[in-house]
Enzyme design. Structure first.
Site, short mmCIF file in Angstrom:
data_model
loop_
_atom_site.label_atom_id
_atom_site.label_comp_id
_atom_site.label_asym_id
_atom_site.label_seq_id
_atom_site.Cartn_x
_atom_site.Cartn_y
_atom_site.Cartn_z
N LYS A 32 0.80 -1.22 0.00
CA LYS A 32 0.00 0.00 0.00
C LYS A 32 0.84 1.27 0.00
O LYS A 32 0.48 2.23 -0.67
CB LYS A 32 -1.05 -0.10 1.11
N ARG B 93 -7.36 3.66 10.80
CA ARG B 93 -7.03 2.26 11.03
C ARG B 93 -8.11 1.55 11.85
O ARG B 93 -8.07 0.35 12.01
CB ARG B 93 -5.75 2.18 11.87
N ARG C 29 11.12 -6.94 3.16
CA ARG C 29 11.18 -5.50 3.44
C ARG C 29 12.09 -5.22 4.63
O ARG C 29 12.81 -4.23 4.63
CB ARG C 29 9.77 -4.96 3.70
N ARG D 224 13.46 -1.97 8.35
CA ARG D 224 12.41 -1.57 9.30
C ARG D 224 12.33 -2.58 10.44
O ARG D 224 12.04 -3.75 10.22
CB ARG D 224 11.05 -1.50 8.58
N ARG E 88 0.62 -6.88 14.19
CA ARG E 88 0.08 -5.91 13.23
C ARG E 88 -0.99 -6.54 12.33
O ARG E 88 -1.99 -5.90 12.02
CB ARG E 88 1.23 -5.30 12.41
P1 AMP Z 1 2.48 1.69 8.63
O1 AMP Z 1 3.67 2.24 7.94
O2 AMP Z 1 1.19 2.27 8.11
O3 AMP Z 1 2.45 0.18 8.65
O4 AMP Z 1 2.56 2.17 10.17
C1 AMP Z 1 3.63 1.78 10.99
C2 AMP Z 1 3.23 1.93 12.44
O5 AMP Z 1 2.88 3.29 12.73
C3 AMP Z 1 2.02 1.12 12.87
O6 AMP Z 1 2.34 -0.23 13.21
C4 AMP Z 1 1.53 1.92 14.08
O7 AMP Z 1 2.34 1.68 15.22
C5 AMP Z 1 1.78 3.36 13.63
N1 AMP Z 1 0.61 3.90 12.90
C6 AMP Z 1 0.55 4.25 11.58
N2 AMP Z 1 -0.66 4.72 11.26
C7 AMP Z 1 -1.40 4.67 12.39
C8 AMP Z 1 -2.74 5.00 12.71
N3 AMP Z 1 -3.60 5.48 11.78
N4 AMP Z 1 -3.15 4.83 14.01
C9 AMP Z 1 -2.33 4.36 14.94
N5 AMP Z 1 -1.05 4.00 14.70
C10 AMP Z 1 -0.58 4.15 13.44
#
Ligand code: AMP
Length: 189
Positions: free
Chosen positions: A14, A89, A128, A134, A146
């Site tokens: 995404k 989310r 990744r 990461r 997650r």
């Molecule tokens: P992502 O890159 O979207 O997978 O986000 C990485 C991490 O950032 C997630 O595992 C959460 O810890 C935090 N995070 C990102 N977006 C959100 C959101 N909308 N609400 C809460 N935590 C978020």
């Protein structure tokens, strides 16, 4: 189609597609994950507050995340359109986003959902972790957490958008170009 969300489990591609599609449509891509990671790296106040949650694969508290997005959506570059990646989310965040958009006097045009099966996702996350370094992709407990949060928190939110007729489902399996072509096709309909 200028105000959109992109949703999908971690590793569904995404982030990559959000950047591509936003360029193709001439709108800004806003990734809450990228914003948190940049703040953690820069050791800002926001970064310090978010770090523990991000490292554990947990959601950063809604209040903090909602405030961040409300501020970001008020910037000039988001006035004519945006693609939100990784937000909302859960249903609480989706309700807040509704309120924010109401205040701005705009509406969502579409919710792009990228699908992928769990085995494929786990493979991609491992890859990744190796290529992008990461930490939250490297640890299996964090990966599982997650994916679990996606099923328990994000899935019911997607169902709600579905009843509003906003969701466009796209198969996330295949090359970046293949998936991108599917997205662009889906957005025409
Ligand atoms: P992502 O890159 O979207 O997978 O986000 C990485 C991490 O950032 C997630 O595992 C959460 O810890 C935090 N995070 C990102 N977006 C959100 C959101 N909308 N609400 C809460 N935590 C978020």
């Amino acid at each position: 189609m200028t105000r959109m969300l992109i949703v999908g489990p971690q590793g569904s591609g995404k982030g990559t597609q959000a950047k591509l599609v936003s360029q193709q449509l001439g709108i800004v891509a806003i990734s809450t994950g990228d914003i948190f990671r940049a703040n953690i790296k820069g050791e800002t106040e926001l970064g310090k507050e978010a770090k523990g949650y991000v490292d554990a694969g947990d959601l950063v508290p809604d209040s903090l995340t909602n405030r961040l997005v409300e501020d970001r959506l008020s910037w000039e570059d988001a006035a004519d359109g945006f693609l939100l990646d990784g937000y909302p989310r859960n249903r609480t965040q989706a309700a807040t986003l509704n309120e924010i958009l109401d205040r701005l006097g705009v509406e969502l045009d579409a919710v792009l959902e990228l699908t992928a099966d769990t085995d494929e996702l786990t493979q991609r996350l491992k890859h990744r972790a190796e290529t992008e370094g990461r930490d939250d992709d490297a640890d299996e407990t964090v990966i599982r957490r997650r994916l679990e949060l996606f099923e328990n928190e994000t899935r019911p939110m997607i169902d709600e958008y579905n009843t509003r007729g906003l969701v466009k489902q796209v198969d996330g399996l295949g090359s970046v170009d293949e998936v991108n072509a599917r997205i662009m096709e889906a957005l025409k309909s």
